[in-house]
Write an enzyme that holds these catalytic residues in place. Structure first.
Site, mmCIF file in Angstrom:
data_model
loop_
_atom_site.group_PDB
_atom_site.id
_atom_site.type_symbol
_atom_site.label_atom_id
_atom_site.label_comp_id
_atom_site.label_asym_id
_atom_site.label_seq_id
_atom_site.Cartn_x
_atom_site.Cartn_y
_atom_site.Cartn_z
ATOM 1 N N HIS A 18 0.840 -1.209 0.000
ATOM 2 C CA HIS A 18 0.000 0.000 0.000
ATOM 3 C C HIS A 18 0.875 1.259 0.000
ATOM 4 O O HIS A 18 0.566 2.233 -0.697
ATOM 5 C CB HIS A 18 -0.912 0.017 1.239
ATOM 6 N N LYS A 42 -15.493 -7.722 3.250
ATOM 7 C CA LYS A 42 -14.611 -8.418 4.201
ATOM 8 C C LYS A 42 -14.960 -8.119 5.652
ATOM 9 O O LYS A 42 -15.453 -7.034 5.954
ATOM 10 C CB LYS A 42 -13.168 -7.994 3.950
ATOM 11 N N ARG A 95 -1.817 -5.530 -8.890
ATOM 12 C CA ARG A 95 -0.662 -6.375 -8.615
ATOM 13 C C ARG A 95 -0.422 -7.399 -9.705
ATOM 14 O O ARG A 95 0.695 -7.671 -10.085
ATOM 15 C CB ARG A 95 -0.850 -7.098 -7.277
ATOM 16 N N SER A 133 -2.976 -8.261 2.439
ATOM 17 C CA SER A 133 -3.240 -8.199 3.882
ATOM 18 C C SER A 133 -3.657 -9.571 4.404
ATOM 19 O O SER A 133 -3.278 -9.976 5.499
ATOM 20 C CB SER A 133 -4.330 -7.167 4.170
HETATM 21 N N1 COA Z 1 0.228 -4.112 -2.675
HETATM 22 C C1 COA Z 1 -0.089 -5.044 -1.789
HETATM 23 N N2 COA Z 1 -1.330 -5.430 -1.533
HETATM 24 C C2 COA Z 1 -2.313 -4.834 -2.216
HETATM 25 C C3 COA Z 1 -2.069 -3.846 -3.156
HETATM 26 C C4 COA Z 1 -0.715 -3.492 -3.381
HETATM 27 N N3 COA Z 1 -0.385 -2.580 -4.265
HETATM 28 N N4 COA Z 1 -3.239 -3.458 -3.689
HETATM 29 C C5 COA Z 1 -4.192 -4.188 -3.102
HETATM 30 N N5 COA Z 1 -3.636 -5.019 -2.201
HETATM 31 C C6 COA Z 1 -4.304 -6.036 -1.427
HETATM 32 C C7 COA Z 1 -4.938 -5.586 -0.182
HETATM 33 O O1 COA Z 1 -4.076 -5.759 0.926
HETATM 34 C C8 COA Z 1 -6.129 -6.489 -0.100
HETATM 35 O O2 COA Z 1 -5.733 -7.738 0.433
HETATM 36 P P1 COA Z 1 -6.777 -8.737 1.107
HETATM 37 O O3 COA Z 1 -7.771 -9.110 0.038
HETATM 38 O O4 COA Z 1 -5.916 -9.856 1.514
HETATM 39 O O5 COA Z 1 -7.428 -7.972 2.225
HETATM 40 C C9 COA Z 1 -6.516 -6.720 -1.544
HETATM 41 O O6 COA Z 1 -5.358 -6.512 -2.266
HETATM 42 C C10 COA Z 1 -7.545 -5.794 -2.124
HETATM 43 O O7 COA Z 1 -8.278 -5.226 -1.147
HETATM 44 P P2 COA Z 1 -8.501 -3.677 -0.936
HETATM 45 O O8 COA Z 1 -7.556 -2.833 -1.711
HETATM 46 O O9 COA Z 1 -8.564 -3.435 0.504
HETATM 47 O O10 COA Z 1 -9.835 -3.522 -1.623
HETATM 48 P P3 COA Z 1 -11.170 -4.224 -1.251
HETATM 49 O O11 COA Z 1 -11.438 -5.104 -2.401
HETATM 50 O O12 COA Z 1 -11.184 -4.802 0.095
HETATM 51 O O13 COA Z 1 -12.142 -2.992 -1.179
HETATM 52 C C11 COA Z 1 -13.121 -0.937 -1.929
HETATM 53 C C12 COA Z 1 -12.359 -2.208 -2.267
HETATM 54 C C13 COA Z 1 -12.893 -0.434 -0.546
HETATM 55 C C14 COA Z 1 -12.607 0.076 -2.912
HETATM 56 C C15 COA Z 1 -14.619 -1.254 -2.150
HETATM 57 O O14 COA Z 1 -15.039 -2.278 -1.283
HETATM 58 C C16 COA Z 1 -15.498 -0.028 -1.954
HETATM 59 O O15 COA Z 1 -15.504 0.847 -2.755
HETATM 60 N N6 COA Z 1 -16.278 0.005 -0.836
HETATM 61 C C17 COA Z 1 -17.203 1.094 -0.546
HETATM 62 C C18 COA Z 1 -18.650 0.715 -0.935
HETATM 63 C C19 COA Z 1 -18.863 0.854 -2.417
HETATM 64 O O16 COA Z 1 -18.844 1.934 -2.988
HETATM 65 N N7 COA Z 1 -19.100 -0.284 -3.077
HETATM 66 C C20 COA Z 1 -19.315 -0.312 -4.501
HETATM 67 C C21 COA Z 1 -18.017 -0.459 -5.246
HETATM 68 S S1 COA Z 1 -18.279 -0.617 -6.972
#
Ligand code: COA
Length: 165
Positions: A18, A42, A95, A133
């Site tokens: 991140h 999640k 990624r 994560s």
């Molecule tokens: N390096 C390392 N890890 C990375 C990374 C990077 N560059 N980019 C992403 N990741 C990992 C994260 O650690 C996470 O790992 P995990 O799945 O083991 O927890 C995973 O990749 C992606 O998760 P994250 O980036 O936290 O996104 P998410 O998929 O959990 O959530 C949101 C995405 C928050 C953007 C989405 O849920 C959201 O917009 N929520 C608000 C409600 C909404 O508007 N919903 C409609 C969306 S269309």
């Protein structure tokens, strides 16, 4: 005009991956809001406030007290939050090819909901592209070494959280 970007995620917990994206995002926007989402699919290990504290600590330690980055927690739709920040740019890290389908779907949905909002994808560095994560939590739970993937500060928080579970 100041270009504001929003980098949303669950950050449960923040990793070096991140921080790599935060650094890269600062090359394309003037001000970055790291946005911790309450509404995701999640079930987080850390509370939103704990995640915020960890990200703020990391930013202060890796970037210095950089005024260009702030951390906020948001509820509800991401696009509404982005609008409320006076932004029209969502930053997401990519990624691997496997991330693309889900990310592309989300970006299309967000633009459908708010046509003025666009997503910029930034590639993860080769040193961090395999970090997630979920994997960090799993390795830590099984007493594996995760110091290459996150900081000492997050590591300590993770250890005490897992101990108290
Ligand atoms: N390096 C390392 N890890 C990375 C990374 C990077 N560059 N980019 C992403 N990741 C990992 C994260 O650690 C996470 O790992 P995990 O799945 O083991 O927890 C995973 O990749 C992606 O998760 P994250 O980036 O936290 O996104 P998410 O998929 O959990 O959530 C949101 C995405 C928050 C953007 C989405 O849920 C959201 O917009 N929520 C608000 C409600 C909404 O508007 N919903 C409609 C969306 S269309």
């Amino acid at each position: 005009m100041t270009k504001i970007g929003v980098y949303p995620g669950s950050f449960d917990p923040v990793t070096k991956g991140h921080l790599d994206i935060i650094n890269k995002a600062l090359l394309v926007v003037d001000h970055l809001i790291v946005a911790i989402a309450c509404d995701t699919t999640k079930t987080p290990l850390f509370t939103a406030e704990e995640r915020k504290e960890m990200i703020e600590f990391e930013i202060n330690h890796t970037l210095g007290r950089n005024k260009a980055v702030e951390v906020k927690v948001f509820e509800g739709l991401l696009v509404n939050f982005v609008n409320s920040c006076g932004s029209s740019v969502i930053i997401r890290g990519l990624r691997a090819v496997s991330d693309f389908e889900y990310e592309f779907q989300m970006s299309c949905m967000n633009t459908k909901l708010q046509p003025n909002i666009q997503t910029i994808f930034l590639p993860a560095s080769e040193k961090t592209h395999f970090i997630s994560s979920k994997l960090i939590k799993q390795v830590a739970r099984l007493n594996g070494d995760i110091k290459d993937f996150t900081s000492e500060f997050v590591l300590d928080k993770l250890k005490s959280k897992l101990k108290n579970q």
